[in-house]
Design a protein around this motif. Structure first.
Motif, PDB file in Angstrom:
ATOM      1  N   ARG A 170      -4.983  79.736  76.780  1.00 38.36           N
ATOM      2  CA  ARG A 170      -3.939  78.505  76.807  1.00 38.36           C
ATOM      3  C   ARG A 170      -2.791  78.993  75.901  1.00 38.36           C
ATOM      4  N   ILE A 231       1.116  74.311  78.101  1.00 39.21           N
ATOM      5  CA  ILE A 231       1.077  72.869  77.820  1.00 39.21           C
ATOM      6  C   ILE A 231       1.762  72.691  76.651  1.00 39.21           C
ATOM      7  N   ALA A 271      -4.928  69.877  73.005  1.00 40.99           N
ATOM      8  CA  ALA A 271      -4.209  70.712  73.986  1.00 40.99           C
ATOM      9  C   ALA A 271      -4.923  72.081  74.248  1.00 40.99           C
ATOM     10  N   VAL A 277      -8.373  69.282  79.975  1.00 46.55           N
ATOM     11  CA  VAL A 277      -6.898  70.129  80.208  1.00 46.55           C
ATOM     12  C   VAL A 277      -7.282  71.449  80.993  1.00 46.55           C
ATOM     13  N   ASN A 281      -2.865  70.889  84.838  1.00 42.18           N
ATOM     14  CA  ASN A 281      -1.872  70.373  83.892  1.00 42.18           C
ATOM     15  C   ASN A 281      -0.746  71.052  83.497  1.00 42.18           C
ATOM     16  N   ASN A 282      -0.533  72.163  84.047  1.00 44.98           N
ATOM     17  CA  ASN A 282       0.415  73.080  83.550  1.00 44.98           C
ATOM     18  C   ASN A 282       1.905  72.113  83.371  1.00 44.98           C
ATOM     19  N   GLU A 284       2.446  69.764  81.367  1.00 50.80           N
ATOM     20  CA  GLU A 284       2.320  68.576  81.060  1.00 50.80           C
ATOM     21  C   GLU A 284       2.457  68.470  79.499  1.00 50.80           C
ATOM     22  N   TYR A 285       2.193  67.232  79.057  1.00 52.81           N
ATOM     23  CA  TYR A 285       2.659  66.733  77.409  1.00 52.81           C
ATOM     24  C   TYR A 285       1.376  65.962  77.185  1.00 52.81           C
TER      25      TYR A 285
END
Length: 323
Positions: A170, A231, A271, A277, A281-282, A284-285
Motif C-alpha cells: 500500500r 489511498i 489505511a 481496505v 478502494n483506490n 478513497e479517503y
C-alpha cells in the motif's frame, strides 16, 4: 469554501471521533516486510514507526535530520529493544535529495511493501519556499512525496509480484480535513505556486493535491494499481510539532481541542493494514480513527477528471529533471 452539510458534519465529527476501528492487538504480523515512513522521527510518524516495529516489520525512517532521527530510533529501542528501524536522509523540500535517498534505500533493500507519506509542513510564514522555489507546503507536502514515490513504485511492484502480496502492499498519502480549505477544484491550475495566498489556503491546496495524486497514481499506473492500494488519510486533529507555526489567539485556542499523536497513528495504520481496505478502494479517503470518509465533492471530481490529469502532468514535469 465549497462545503455541503455532509462536509461540515464530517469536520465537526473530527472533534468527537468514534473509537479506533483497528488497534495494535488487531495488526497482522509484518515479519520480513519492509516499510518506509517519511517524517517518522517525530509526532504521528514516530508513533507509526513504533507500532509498525512491534509487528516485526523492518522500518525505514526517511527524514531530514539525522540527529533527531537517530535519537528517535534510540528512544524507540528503549521501549522495544528488538525493533528494526533504520534511517535514510531526505529533505522533501529539496528535490535534489530525493533520488540519492531512493538510491540509498535500493542499495540496501530489494523489497518494499508499504510507503506512508507522512511527512509534511503546516502554515509556515507566508512566502516560505522550498529549495526549488515552490510554495513550501506545495513543495514539501506533495511535490517531494510524488517524486519519491515515482522512484519507489518499481520495487513495490516487484515485491508484490514476487511475494504475492496483492492488497497488502500500500501507498498511504497523508492528507487532512483541511483539504476543505482548498480553492475550487482543490487546486488552482492557473496559479499552482501561489506565494501570496493565505497560509491556510495553501495548506488546504497541498492536502487536496495529495488526495488527487493518490487517485491519479492509480490511473497512471494501472498494472501496479491492480495489486497495490493507493489511498489518502486524514490522521485527525492532533497535537504535534506541525502546530509550531501557529501564532494567532484563535489558532492557539484550537490547540486545546487536539488529540494525542498516537490517535493519528491509528488512522494511518488503518489505511495501511486494515483488511477492510483493498485496491477496490483506490483513491478513497480514510478519516479518524479508521473509517471511510467523504472527500469534498469538487476535489473528488478533480481526482478523476481532466483537472487531476493536468495536475499529475504538472507533478511529472516539475520532478522529471531531478529523477
Amino acid at each position: 469554501m465549497l462545503l455541503g452539510l455532509l462536509d461540515y458534519a464530517q469536520m465537526a465529527r473530527n472533534f468527537f471521533p468514534p473509537a479506533p476501528a483497528l488497534l495494535p492487538k488487531d495488526y497482522p504480523s509484518l515479519a520480513d516486510k519492509v516499510v518506509i515512513v517519511t517524517g517518522g522521527n517525530s509526532g504521528v510518524g514516530f508513533e507509526v514507526v513504533k507500532l509498525l516495529g512491534a509487528t516485526g516489520a523492518k522500518v525505514y525512517i526517511f527524514a531530514r535530520s539525522e540527529a533527531s532521527t537517530l535519537q528517535a530510533i534510540e528512544d524507540a529501542k528503549k521501549v522495544d529493544k528488538d525493533i528494526d528501524v533504520h534511517f535514510v536522509k531526505v529533505d522533501l523540500s529539496d528535490l535534489t535529495t530525493i533520488k540519492p535517498a531512493a538510491e540509498e534505500f535500493l542499495a540496501r533493500e530489494s523489497r518494499l511493501d508499504l510507503v506512508i507519506h507522512n511527512a509534511g509542513v503546516m502554515i509556515p510564514p507566508k512566502g516560505s519556499t522550498s529549495a526549488q522555489g515552490y510554495e513550501l507546503q506545495l513543495g514539501t507536502n506533495i511535490i517531494g512525496p510524488f517524486a519519491l514515490q515515482k522512484l519507489l513504485t518499481p520495487v513495490m511492484y516487484e515485491t508484490v509480484e514476487k511475494f504475492n502480496t496483492a492488497n497488502e502492499s500500500r501507498i498511504v498519502w497523508v492528507s487532512s480535513s483541511a483539504h476543505a480549505l482548498s480553492p475550487k477544484h482543490g487546486i488552482n491550475l492557473d496559479n499552482l505556486n501561489d506565494l501570496t495566498a493565505d497560509e491556510w489556503s495553501n495548506y488546504g491546496h497541498s492536502k487536496a493535491g495529495m488526495m488527487i495524486a493518490a487517485a491519479q497514481w492509480a490511473k497512471h499506473n494501472p498494472k501496479e494499481a491492480a495489486k497495490i492500494v493507493t489511498i489518502s488519510v486524514d490522521p485527525g486533529n492532533l497535537k504535534t510539532n506541525l502546530q509550531r507555526h501557529m501564532s494567532s489567539f484563535t489558532e492557539k485556542i484550537l490547540l486545546y481541542t487536539l488529540f494525542p499523536a498516537i490517535n493519528g497513528a491509528y488512522s494511518e495504520l488503518f489505511a495501511a493494514l486494515s483488511p477492510a481496505v483493498s485496491t477496490a478502494n483506490n483513491g478513497e479517503y480514510i478519516i479518524p480513527w479508521g473509517r471511510f470518509g467523504r472527500i469534498r465533492a469538487d476535489v473528488a471530481e478533480s481526482a478523476g477528471n481532466e483537472t487531476g490529469e493536468k495536475f499529475y502532468k504538472y507533478l511529472e514535469d516539475e520532478t522529471a529533471k531531478y529523477l
